[in-house]
Design an enzyme around this catalytic site. Structure first.
Site, mmCIF file in Angstrom:
data_model
loop_
_atom_site.group_PDB
_atom_site.id
_atom_site.type_symbol
_atom_site.label_atom_id
_atom_site.label_comp_id
_atom_site.label_asym_id
_atom_site.label_seq_id
_atom_site.Cartn_x
_atom_site.Cartn_y
_atom_site.Cartn_z
ATOM 1 N N PRO A 1 7.167 -2.306 15.487
ATOM 2 C CA PRO A 1 7.825 -2.720 16.776
ATOM 3 C C PRO A 1 7.754 -1.455 17.412
ATOM 4 O O PRO A 1 8.731 -0.781 17.340
ATOM 5 C CB PRO A 1 9.058 -3.213 16.286
ATOM 6 C CG PRO A 1 9.532 -2.663 14.874
ATOM 7 C CD PRO A 1 8.284 -2.475 14.185
ATOM 8 N N ASP B 1 8.571 3.875 16.490
ATOM 9 C CA ASP B 1 8.984 2.893 15.531
ATOM 10 C C ASP B 1 10.115 2.403 15.749
ATOM 11 O O ASP B 1 11.075 3.057 15.316
ATOM 12 C CB ASP B 1 8.392 3.069 14.053
ATOM 13 C CG ASP B 1 8.668 2.329 13.308
ATOM 14 O OD1 ASP B 1 9.069 1.138 13.466
ATOM 15 O OD2 ASP B 1 8.329 2.243 11.937
ATOM 16 N N HIS B 2 10.469 1.420 16.311
ATOM 17 C CA HIS B 2 11.942 0.825 16.592
ATOM 18 C C HIS B 2 12.773 0.514 15.338
ATOM 19 O O HIS B 2 14.070 0.582 15.248
ATOM 20 C CB HIS B 2 12.089 -0.393 17.574
ATOM 21 C CG HIS B 2 13.126 -0.304 18.482
ATOM 22 N ND1 HIS B 2 14.590 0.525 17.915
ATOM 23 C CD2 HIS B 2 13.250 -0.859 19.393
ATOM 24 C CE1 HIS B 2 15.273 0.023 19.006
ATOM 25 N NE2 HIS B 2 14.873 -0.474 20.103
ATOM 26 N N ARG B 3 12.245 0.533 14.051
ATOM 27 C CA ARG B 3 12.704 0.160 12.833
ATOM 28 C C ARG B 3 13.398 1.505 12.444
ATOM 29 O O ARG B 3 14.576 1.380 11.812
ATOM 30 C CB ARG B 3 11.882 -0.339 11.859
ATOM 31 C CG ARG B 3 11.041 -1.578 12.276
ATOM 32 C CD ARG B 3 10.325 -1.827 11.011
ATOM 33 N NE ARG B 3 8.871 -0.932 10.849
ATOM 34 C CZ ARG B 3 8.071 -0.775 10.280
ATOM 35 N NH1 ARG B 3 7.927 -1.574 9.294
ATOM 36 N NH2 ARG B 3 7.057 0.172 10.199
ATOM 37 N N VAL C 1 13.683 4.450 14.617
ATOM 38 C CA VAL C 1 14.664 5.239 15.768
ATOM 39 C C VAL C 1 14.899 4.286 16.764
ATOM 40 O O VAL C 1 13.930 3.423 17.303
ATOM 41 C CB VAL C 1 13.399 6.200 16.364
ATOM 42 C CG1 VAL C 1 13.746 7.053 17.413
ATOM 43 C CG2 VAL C 1 12.705 7.243 15.232
#
Length: 413
Positions: A211, A385-387, A389
Site C-alpha cells: 500500500p 509502504d504504509h504498513r 510507515v
C-alpha cells in the site's frame, strides 16, 4: 570420474536462468577458476567459474536456452582420457518434465461459447489444461492463461501457444481486436529479456501488494549548488567531480540517520529496523533498471560516495556487478532530474519501505521574507509502504531532508 556442472544460484532470489554463452567448447581443458560460461539472471549477465578441473566432455544445455532451473546439470566434466557418459553423472538431479497439470479458475458469468476445438474443451468445466513449461512462460510474460488458445490434445496449452500470444479473437476476458495484415507487418516483436520479465513481475507485485502513499515537498537547491561548485573547485587536477546526485545520496542517508523510522522493512510478523544506512540508487541500463548499493552512505564522505557511485554505475551498465553489490539496501532513490522532469512518483523496491523520486531543479518564483524572489527549486516525492510507515513520519522525514539540503554544510562536517 565424471561430474556434473550445475546451473548455479547466482543470487538468493534466483530460481532459474538463461545460458547466455559458453566460453569453453567440448573437449577443452578446464582448470578451477576458469570462466566457462555466462548466465543471464534476473539482474545481470554473470560469469560462471569452474570449481573442478578436467575436460569439458559434454555440453547438455545449449546457448540461448531460457528458464533453466537452478541445480540442473548443464554440462559434464570428465578426467583426461575418461569416456564421456551420455547422461549426467546423477540422472536423478536433472529437472524432469512434470506431467501435464490443470489450473483452476473462476469462469466469468459472461463467458460465451467458443468455436474452436481447444476453447470447447476448456469450456466443458472450470479447468484450463496447460503444460508446466507453458504455465511458467505465461506467468513470466504476464499473459493470462484464459486468453490463450491451446493447440495440444483436448485443448491443452503448450509452449508454442504462449509464444504465439493471446487469442486475436473475442476471448473470455473481453474483446481483443485482431491486427490487420498491414498493421501486423509494421509490428516489431522483441522478446522480453529475463531482467525485463522480473522487473515486470516485481513492480506488479509492489503496486498490488504494497500500500503506497506519496508525500511531496519543494526544496531550494541554491545553497547546495553553491557548495558543490566550491568543493569541485578544490579538486586537484580534476581528481573528483561531485554531482548533485552524489550530494543527494549523502543527504538522504543523513535524513535516514536523523529519522530512522524510514530505514525499515515490513514483514508479516515484525518490522525490521536497520542500523546501517545502505542506499540503493536506480541506474538505467539497456535492458531495464538495476539498483547498485552505496553501503554505509551516512558514514562516507562526498568524495567517497562520488567515486563509489560512478564505479557502480559504470559496471552496472556493463553487466559486471556482483550479486552483493545490488542485493540488499535499506532505502532507494530514483533521480530523473537530468531529463528535465518536474515531478514523478517512484514505485517502492520491495522489501524496502521507501523510495525517493528526485526531479529536476528549475528556477521558480518564491516568497522570502514577504518579498517575491527567484530560487532554484526541486520537487522531491517520497513513496512509502504504509504498513511500516505512517503519513506523519513520512512528512517528518521529508522535512528533515529539506533542512539538510537547504543547509548543506552538514554534508561535509
Amino acid at each position: 570420474m565424471a561430474t556434473d556442472i550445475l546451473m548455479p544460484a547466482l543470487s538468493p532470489t534466483m530460481t532459474e536462468g538463461k545460458l547466455a554463452r559458453w566460453l569453453k567448447a567440448e573437449g577443452d581443458r578446464v582448470t578451477a577458476g576458469d570462466v566457462i560460461a555466462e548466465i543471464e539472471t534476473d539482474k545481470a549477465t554473470m560469469e560462471v567459474e569452474a570449481v573442478d578441473e578436467g575436460v569439458l566432455g559434454r555440453i547438455l544445455i545449449q546457448e540461448g536456452v531460457e528458464n533453466i532451473p537452478v541445480n540442473t546439470p548443464i554440462a559434464i566434466l570428465v578426467e583426461e582420457g575418461e569416456a564421456v557418459p551420455d547422461a549426467p553423472a546423477q540422472p536423478g538431479s536433472v529437472a524432469k518434465p512434470k506431467a501435464t497439470e490443470t489450473v483452476s479458475f473462476d469462469a466469468p458469468a459472461s463467458a460465451g461459447p467458443k468455436t474452436t476445438k481447444s476453447a470447447d474443451a476448456r469450456n466443458t468445466g472450470d479447468r484450463i489444461f496447460v503444460s508446466p513449461l507453458a504455465k511458467r512462460m505465461a506467468r513470466d510474460r504476464g499473459i493470462a492463461l484464459v486468453s490463450l488458445t491451446g493447440t495440444g490434445p483436448n485443448g491443452r496449452i503448450l509452449k508454442r501457444d504462449v509464444e504465439k500470444g493471446p487469442e486475436q479473437t473475442e476471448s473470455r476476458t473481453g474483446s481483443m481486436p485482431a491486427l490487420s495484415q498491414a498493421a501486423e507487418e509494421k509490428v516489431r516483436r522483441v522478446p522480453n529479456s529475463t531482467m525485463r520479465k522480473v522487473i515486470a513481475r516485481r513492480l506488479t507485485e509492489s503496486k498490488t501488494q504494497v500500500p503506497h502513499f506519496y508525500v511531496s515537498v519543494d526544496i531550494e537547491l541554491d545553497a547546495l549548488l553553491a557548495l558543490r561548485s566550491k568543493l569541485n573547485a578544490t579538486a586537484v587536477e580534476g581528481s573528483f567531480k561531485l554531482s548533485v546526485n552524489d550530494m543527494m545520496i549523502k543527504a538522504v542517508a543523513l535524513a535516514l540517520r536523523k529519522v530512522p523510522g524510514l530505514n525499515v522493512q515490513f514483514t508479516d510478523t515484525e518490522t525490521l529496523h536497520f542500523e546501517n544506512v545502505d542506499i540503493s540508487m536506480a541506474v538505467s541500463i539497456p535492458d531495464g533498471l538495476i539498483t547498485p548499493i552505496i553501503r554505509d552512505a551516512d558514514r562516507k564522505s562526498l568524495k567517497e560516495i562520488s567515486a563509489t557511485a560512478k564505479d557502480l554505475a559504470k559496471r552496472a551498465r556493463a553487466g559486471k556487478l556482483k550479486p552483493e553489490e545490488f542485493q540488499g539496501g535499506t532505502f532507494s532513490i530514483s533521480n530523473m532530474g537530468m531529463f528535465g522532469v518536474r515531478d514523478f512518483a517512484a514505485i517502492i523496491n520491495p522489501p524496502q519501505a521507501g523510495i525517493l523520486a528526485i526531479a529536476s531543479g528549475e528556477k521558480r518564483a518564491v516568497v522570502k521574507d514577504g518579498q517575491l524572489a527567484i530560487a532554484t527549486v526541486m520537487t522531491a516525492t517520497l513513496s512509502v509502504d504504509h504498513r511500516a510507515v505512517d503519513g506523519a513520519l513520512g512528512a517528518q522525514w521529508l522535512n528533515a531532508l529539506r533542512d539538510i539540503i537547504q543547509n548543506p554544510y552538514t554534508l561535509v562536517i
